[in-house]
Design a protein around this motif. Structure first.
Motif, PDB file in Angstrom:
ATOM      1  N   PRO A  32       0.836  -1.213   0.000  1.00 47.71           N
ATOM      2  CA  PRO A  32       0.000   0.000   0.000  1.00 47.71           C
ATOM      3  C   PRO A  32       0.868   1.259   0.000  1.00 47.71           C
ATOM      4  CG  PRO A  32      -0.733  -1.562   1.670  1.00 47.71           C
ATOM      5  CD  PRO A  32       0.592  -2.056   1.183  1.00 47.71           C
ATOM      6  N   MET A  33       0.410   2.320  -0.614  1.00 47.96           N
ATOM      7  CA  MET A  33       1.187   3.543  -0.737  1.00 47.96           C
ATOM      8  C   MET A  33       1.570   4.101   0.632  1.00 47.96           C
ATOM      9  SD  MET A  33       1.552   3.808  -3.989  1.00 47.96           S
ATOM     10  CE  MET A  33       2.319   5.426  -4.079  1.00 47.96           C
ATOM     11  N   HIS A  34       0.636   4.048   1.571  1.00 46.11           N
ATOM     12  CA  HIS A  34       0.906   4.695   2.859  1.00 46.11           C
ATOM     13  C   HIS A  34       1.855   3.887   3.748  1.00 46.11           C
ATOM     14  CE1 HIS A  34      -2.248   1.856   4.019  1.00 46.11           C
ATOM     15  NE2 HIS A  34      -1.929   2.077   5.300  1.00 46.11           N
ATOM     16  N   LEU A  35       2.163   2.632   3.332  1.00 48.60           N
ATOM     17  CA  LEU A  35       3.094   1.815   4.117  1.00 48.60           C
ATOM     18  C   LEU A  35       4.455   1.635   3.427  1.00 48.60           C
ATOM     19  CD1 LEU A  35       0.701  -0.992   5.412  1.00 48.60           C
ATOM     20  CD2 LEU A  35       1.503   1.063   6.620  1.00 48.60           C
ATOM     21  N   ARG A  36       4.591   2.226   2.283  1.00 52.98           N
ATOM     22  CA  ARG A  36       5.852   2.036   1.539  1.00 52.98           C
ATOM     23  C   ARG A  36       7.014   2.793   2.177  1.00 52.98           C
ATOM     24  NH1 ARG A  36       4.634   1.792  -4.954  1.00 52.98           N
ATOM     25  NH2 ARG A  36       2.948   0.242  -4.811  1.00 52.98           N
ATOM     26  N   ARG A  37       8.197   2.178   2.066  1.00 55.01           N
ATOM     27  CA  ARG A  37       9.460   2.840   2.426  1.00 55.01           C
ATOM     28  C   ARG A  37      10.297   2.887   1.142  1.00 55.01           C
ATOM     29  NH1 ARG A  37      12.503  -0.159   6.143  1.00 55.01           N
ATOM     30  NH2 ARG A  37      13.645   1.781   6.550  1.00 55.01           N
ATOM     31  N   ASP A  38       9.916   3.819   0.287  1.00 57.77           N
ATOM     32  CA  ASP A  38      10.394   3.884  -1.093  1.00 57.77           C
ATOM     33  C   ASP A  38      11.626   4.786  -1.197  1.00 57.77           C
ATOM     34  OD1 ASP A  38      10.786   4.170  -3.801  1.00 57.77           O
ATOM     35  OD2 ASP A  38       8.675   4.508  -4.271  1.00 57.77           O
ATOM     36  N   ALA A  39      12.789   4.157  -1.374  1.00 59.18           N
ATOM     37  CA  ALA A  39      14.037   4.925  -1.453  1.00 59.18           C
ATOM     38  C   ALA A  39      14.091   5.804  -2.705  1.00 59.18           C
ATOM     39  CB  ALA A  39      15.236   3.980  -1.418  1.00 59.18           C
ATOM     40  N   ALA A  40      13.465   5.353  -3.802  1.00 60.52           N
ATOM     41  CA  ALA A  40      13.455   6.162  -5.025  1.00 60.52           C
ATOM     42  C   ALA A  40      12.657   7.439  -4.828  1.00 60.52           C
ATOM     43  CB  ALA A  40      12.882   5.354  -6.191  1.00 60.52           C
ATOM     44  N   TYR A  41      11.605   7.359  -4.033  1.00 59.71           N
ATOM     45  CA  TYR A  41      10.815   8.553  -3.728  1.00 59.71           C
ATOM     46  C   TYR A  41      11.675   9.585  -3.011  1.00 59.71           C
ATOM     47  CZ  TYR A  41       6.953  11.309  -1.662  1.00 59.71           C
ATOM     48  OH  TYR A  41       6.105  12.316  -1.274  1.00 59.71           O
ATOM     49  N   ALA A  42      12.475   9.153  -2.042  1.00 65.18           N
ATOM     50  CA  ALA A  42      13.376  10.072  -1.342  1.00 65.18           C
ATOM     51  C   ALA A  42      14.370  10.692  -2.311  1.00 65.18           C
ATOM     52  CB  ALA A  42      14.100   9.336  -0.223  1.00 65.18           C
TER      53      ALA A  42
ATOM     54  N   SER B 133      10.769  -3.142 -12.706  1.00 67.48           N
ATOM     55  CA  SER B 133       9.624  -2.264 -12.957  1.00 67.48           C
ATOM     56  C   SER B 133       8.474  -2.533 -11.999  1.00 67.48           C
ATOM     57  CB  SER B 133       9.135  -2.428 -14.401  1.00 67.48           C
ATOM     58  OG  SER B 133       8.690  -3.751 -14.623  1.00 67.48           O
ATOM     59  N   ASN B 134       8.441  -3.716 -11.390  1.00 66.06           N
ATOM     60  CA  ASN B 134       7.364  -4.071 -10.468  1.00 66.06           C
ATOM     61  C   ASN B 134       7.852  -4.185  -9.024  1.00 66.06           C
ATOM     62  OD1 ASN B 134       8.896  -6.354 -10.870  1.00 66.06           O
ATOM     63  ND2 ASN B 134       7.156  -7.778 -10.900  1.00 66.06           N
ATOM     64  N   VAL B 135       8.936  -3.439  -8.709  1.00 68.49           N
ATOM     65  CA  VAL B 135       9.521  -3.500  -7.369  1.00 68.49           C
ATOM     66  C   VAL B 135       9.676  -2.086  -6.812  1.00 68.49           C
ATOM     67  CG1 VAL B 135      11.440  -4.314  -5.945  1.00 68.49           C
ATOM     68  CG2 VAL B 135      10.817  -5.562  -8.028  1.00 68.49           C
ATOM     69  N   VAL B 136       9.168  -1.865  -5.605  1.00 69.27           N
ATOM     70  CA  VAL B 136       9.440  -0.617  -4.892  1.00 69.27           C
ATOM     71  C   VAL B 136      10.927  -0.604  -4.527  1.00 69.27           C
ATOM     72  CG1 VAL B 136       8.934   0.736  -2.818  1.00 69.27           C
ATOM     73  CG2 VAL B 136       7.100  -0.542  -3.960  1.00 69.27           C
ATOM     74  N   ALA B 137      11.592   0.505  -4.810  1.00 69.61           N
ATOM     75  CA  ALA B 137      13.043   0.554  -4.613  1.00 69.61           C
ATOM     76  C   ALA B 137      13.415   0.478  -3.139  1.00 69.61           C
ATOM     77  CB  ALA B 137      13.603   1.835  -5.219  1.00 69.61           C
TER      78      ALA B 137
END
Length: 416
Positions: free
Chosen positions: A231-241, A278-282
Motif C-alpha cells: 500500500p502507498m501509505h506503508l511504503r518505504r520507497d528509497a526512489a521517492y526520497a 519495474s514491479n519492485v518498490v526501490a
C-alpha cells in the motif's frame, strides 16, 4: 633562424589521428587507464620526441615532454591538458590542448627559434572522472592533492587506483616526486564547452576564473517491496526520497544562481535505484550531485542546504538517509592577470577578437593555479556542444587558438 609559425594542416591531422584511437562502435571513447589510452599516449610520445622533447612519465602518471631552454636556471613554461575522454565523448575536449602544445613545440623546433625557459608539454592523467570516481588525478599529483585514501579507491573490477597508476608508469609510493615547484607558468588551450564565443562571433576567450567542483554522494535505504501489494501509505520507497531530493535541490540551485553573484550550478548526474525492477518498490537509491561555483562560500551554502533537503526527503519517504559524503572537492581558481594580459595581446597581434569569459567546467589548470601562475585560452565549439561525438571546432579555430598560445609563450619567455 626563422620565426616559428603553426602548421595548421599538421595540427588538424594530429587531432584526427588521435581521435581515431577509440572504442569500435563507440566514438569517441579513450578512457584513462585503458589499453586505448596507452595507445594514444604512445602516439603522443612519438610526436613529442620528433619535436625534440625528452619524454617521461612522472610518479603521478603524467606524460611530460621537456625541451631545454637556453638558460638552465629558469623555471619551465608548461602547456598542458588531457588526452582521456568521457564515454562516447569528443575529439576536442582536452585533446585540442595537448595537440596545440605539441604544435607549439614543433613550431619552435622546426624554425630553430629557441626559448630562454624550458618548455614542457604535459598530458595530465585522467582529467575526466575516471572509473575510480576521481577526476584530475595527474594534476592533483602535481600539486600534492592526490591523498592516500584516494589511492585506495577501486574501479568496477576491484582494481585500486594505486595499481592503475603503476600500470601507466606512475609510482604511488613516490608521489612526492610528482610535486612541481619549478614551473614559471601553466597554459591550457581548450574548447569553450559553451555557446558564447560562437554566438557572439568571437575568436578567443580569455578565461578569467575556473569553477571549483564538489561531488556529493547521497544514499537512501528503505525496503524493497512488491509494486502491486505494498500500500502507498506503508511504503518505504528509497526512489521517492531520491526524487524529492532531486527536485528540491534543483529549486534551491535555481534560487542561488538567480542571486546574480558568483557563478553557480548544480546537477544530479547519477541516480541509481535497486533492485531496479519495474514491479519492485526501490529498497535503495543513490544520487551523485555535481556542484560548481566560482566561490567556495556558495558551494558551502548549497552543501548545507542539501544536507537539510535530503534529511527532510528521507523523513517524508519514511526511509533512512544512510550516507552523505563528499567524493571529491576542487577549489575555484582565478587565472593569473599577467598571463591573461599576454593572451589578450597575443590575440590582438594575430588579428583575432577576444573577450573575457569564466569557465563553468573544471580543468587541470584550476589545480595548477595552486602552484604557479596559470591561465586558459578558449576557442569556439559548435553550438557549445561537448562530451558528445558531435563536439567540433573548425581547423581554422584550432589553428587560431594555437597561434595565440604560441605568441603567449613567446612573449612570456621574453618579458618574464
Amino acid at each position: 633562424m626563422t620565426r616559428a609559425t603553426i602548421d595548421a594542416a599538421r595540427l588538424w591531422e594530429d587531432l584526427i589521428a588521435l581521435g581515431a584511437i577509440t572504442e569500435p562502435g563507440k566514438p569517441y571513447t579513450r578512457r584513462s587507464f585503458s589499453p586505448l589510452f596507452d595507445e594514444g599516449r604512445a602516439l603522443l610520445t612519438t610526436w613529442l620526441e620528433a619535436a625534440g622533447a625528452t619524454v617521461r612519465v612522472d610518479a603521478g602518471g603524467n606524460l611530460i615532454g621537456r625541451i631545454a631552454g637556453s638558460d638552465p636556471g629558469l623555471p619551465a613554461i608548461a602547456i598542458g591538458s588531457h588526452s582521456d575522454t568521457v564515454p562516447a565523448g569528443g575529439r576536442f575536449d582536452g585533446i585540442a590542448g595537448v595537440i596545440a602544445g605539441i604544435g607549439v613545440a614543433r613550431a619552435f623546433a622546426e624554425a630553430g627559434e629557441s626559448l630562454r625557459h624550458p618548455l614542457e608539454i604535459i598530458d595530465c592523467l585522467a582529467e575526466e572522472p575516471s572509473e575510480f570516481g576521481l577526476s584530475c588525478i595527474g594534476s592533483r599529483a602535481m600539486v600534492s592533492r592526490l591523498d592516500p585514501p584516494m589511492l585506495e579507491m577501486t574501479d568496477g573490477k576491484g582494481r585500486t587506483l594505486a595499481d592503475a597508476l603503476r600500470a601507466v608508469g606512475g609510482d604511488p609510493g613516490r608521489l612526492e616526486e610528482a610535486h612541481r615547484s619549478d614551473l614559471a607558468a601553466f597554459l591550457e588551450l581548450h574548447i569553450e564547452q559553451g555557446p558564447v564565443l560562437e554566438a557572439e562571433g568571437i575568436d578567443i576567450g580569455v578565461v578569467t576564473a575556473i569553477v571549483g567542483i564538489r561531488r556529493i554522494e547521497i544514499r537512501f535505504t528503505g525496503q524493497a517491496a512488491h509494486a502491486g501489494t505494498a500500500p502507498m501509505h506503508l511504503r518505504r520507497d528509497a526512489a521517492y526520497a531520491g526524487a524529492l531530493t532531486l527536485a528540491r535541490l534543483r529549486e534551491r540551485a535555481e534560487q542561488l544562481a538567480a542571486e546574480g553573484g558568483p557563478y553557480f550550478v548544480a546537477t544530479v548526474g547519477i541516480m541509481e535505484v535497486w533492485p531496479g525492477g519495474s514491479n519492485v518498490v526501490a529498497g535503495r537509491c543513490r544520487l551523485v550531485v555535481d556542484v560548481r561555483s566560482s566561490d567556495m562560500t556558495m558551494t558551502d551554502r548549497f552543501a548545507e542546504d542539501l544536507d537539510a533537503i535530503s534529511r527532510a526527503a528521507a523523513e517524508t519517504a519514511r526511509v533512512e538517509r544512510s550516507e552523505i559524503a563528499v567524493l571529491s572537492d576542487g577549489v575555484p581558481a582565478v587565472c593569473d592577470p599577467a598571463l591573461r594580459t599576454l593572451i589578450a595581446e597575443a590575440a590582438a597581434t594575430e588579428g583575432l577578437s577576444a573577450i573575457d569569459i569564466a569557465s563553468g567546467a573544471g580543468h587541470d589548470a584550476a589545480f595548477m593555479a595552486g602552484i604557479c601562475p596559470s591561465a586558459m585560452i578558449f576557442i569556439p565549439c559548435l553550438r557549445g556542444m561537448s562530451h558528445t561525438p558531435d563536439e567540433y571546432s573548425t581547423p581554422d579555430q584550432l589553428a587560431a587558438g594555437t597561434r595565440v598560445l604560441l605568441e603567449t609563450v613567446r612573449q612570456f619567455d621574453r618579458r618574464l
